[in-house]
Design a protein around this motif. Structure first.
Motif, PDB file in Angstrom:
ATOM      1  N   ARG A  72       1.301   9.633 -19.715  1.00 24.75           N
ATOM      2  CA  ARG A  72       1.832   8.552 -18.866  1.00 24.75           C
ATOM      3  C   ARG A  72       1.002   8.433 -17.595  1.00 24.75           C
ATOM      4  O   ARG A  72       0.655   7.322 -17.173  1.00 24.75           O
ATOM      5  CB  ARG A  72       3.299   8.844 -18.543  1.00 24.75           C
ATOM      6  CG  ARG A  72       3.947   7.826 -17.624  1.00 24.75           C
ATOM      7  CD  ARG A  72       5.408   8.124 -17.388  1.00 24.75           C
ATOM      8  NE  ARG A  72       5.572   9.424 -16.735  1.00 24.75           N
ATOM      9  CZ  ARG A  72       6.661  10.161 -16.840  1.00 24.75           C
ATOM     10  NH1 ARG A  72       7.685   9.761 -17.561  1.00 24.75           N
ATOM     11  NH2 ARG A  72       6.741  11.325 -16.201  1.00 24.75           N
TER      12      ARG A  72
ATOM     13  N   ASN B   6       4.187  14.215 -17.158  1.00 25.34           N
ATOM     14  CA  ASN B   6       3.782  13.629 -18.425  1.00 25.34           C
ATOM     15  C   ASN B   6       2.328  13.170 -18.298  1.00 25.34           C
ATOM     16  O   ASN B   6       2.048  12.135 -17.697  1.00 25.34           O
ATOM     17  CB  ASN B   6       4.709  12.451 -18.769  1.00 25.34           C
ATOM     18  CG  ASN B   6       4.394  11.833 -20.110  1.00 25.34           C
ATOM     19  OD1 ASN B   6       3.244  11.573 -20.442  1.00 25.34           O
ATOM     20  ND2 ASN B   6       5.427  11.569 -20.876  1.00 25.34           N
TER      21      ASN B   6
ATOM     22  N   CYS C 246       3.644   6.982 -11.112  1.00 22.98           N
ATOM     23  CA  CYS C 246       4.601   7.050 -12.217  1.00 22.98           C
ATOM     24  C   CYS C 246       5.301   8.397 -12.313  1.00 22.98           C
ATOM     25  O   CYS C 246       6.318   8.520 -13.004  1.00 22.98           O
ATOM     26  CB  CYS C 246       3.910   6.725 -13.537  1.00 22.98           C
ATOM     27  SG  CYS C 246       2.612   7.918 -13.972  1.00 22.98           S
TER      28      CYS C 246
END
Length: 128
Positions: free
Chosen positions: A19, A16, A115
């Protein structure tokens, strides 16, 4: 012996991109230039020295985030311990706390999980 440092580019795989860009910007105060190259979604770390080795966040079907692949060590702070404490307090998973390399002669390192699930290293010549 090589006449120059061999590292010219590093890539961190992401699932992502938004993100990942937010994660690195929030925790390390860095910015990225977004690009699409062929069918690769990329975010290239912006640096003042355009000739310096750098990194990019890359989203592509042949690249998968992993905790068990190569590790890039990033120099994002002059003092490592305050940075690691800051990201730990923000909930970032610290995989290896700050530790010296050759009793500090070669600096200090730490590892965290980003992340996207990648293991990423931090390096600095000073700990505190």
């Amino acid at each position: 012996m090589l006449h120059q440092a061999p590292l010219v580019w590093g890539e961190i795989a992401v699932e992502n991109m938004d993100r990942a860009v937010e994660f690195y910007g929030k925790h390390f105060g860095v910015s990225f230039r977004r690009e699409t190259m062929n069918d690769m979604d990329m975010a290239i770390l912006e640096t003042e020295d355009k000739e310096a080795a750098s990194i990019g966040l890359v989203k592509h079907e042949m690249m998968k985030p992993s905790a068990h692949g190569s590790v890039l060590y990033l120099h994002l702070s002059d003092k490592l311990t305050p940075l690691v404490e800051k990201i730990a307090q923000a909930g970032v998973n610290i995989l290896l706390p700050v530790m010296p390399i050759k009793e500090g002669e070669c600096g200090f390192i730490a590892l965290f999980e980003d992340c996207e699930g990648n293991t990423v290293g931090l390096w600095s010549m000073e700990s505190k």
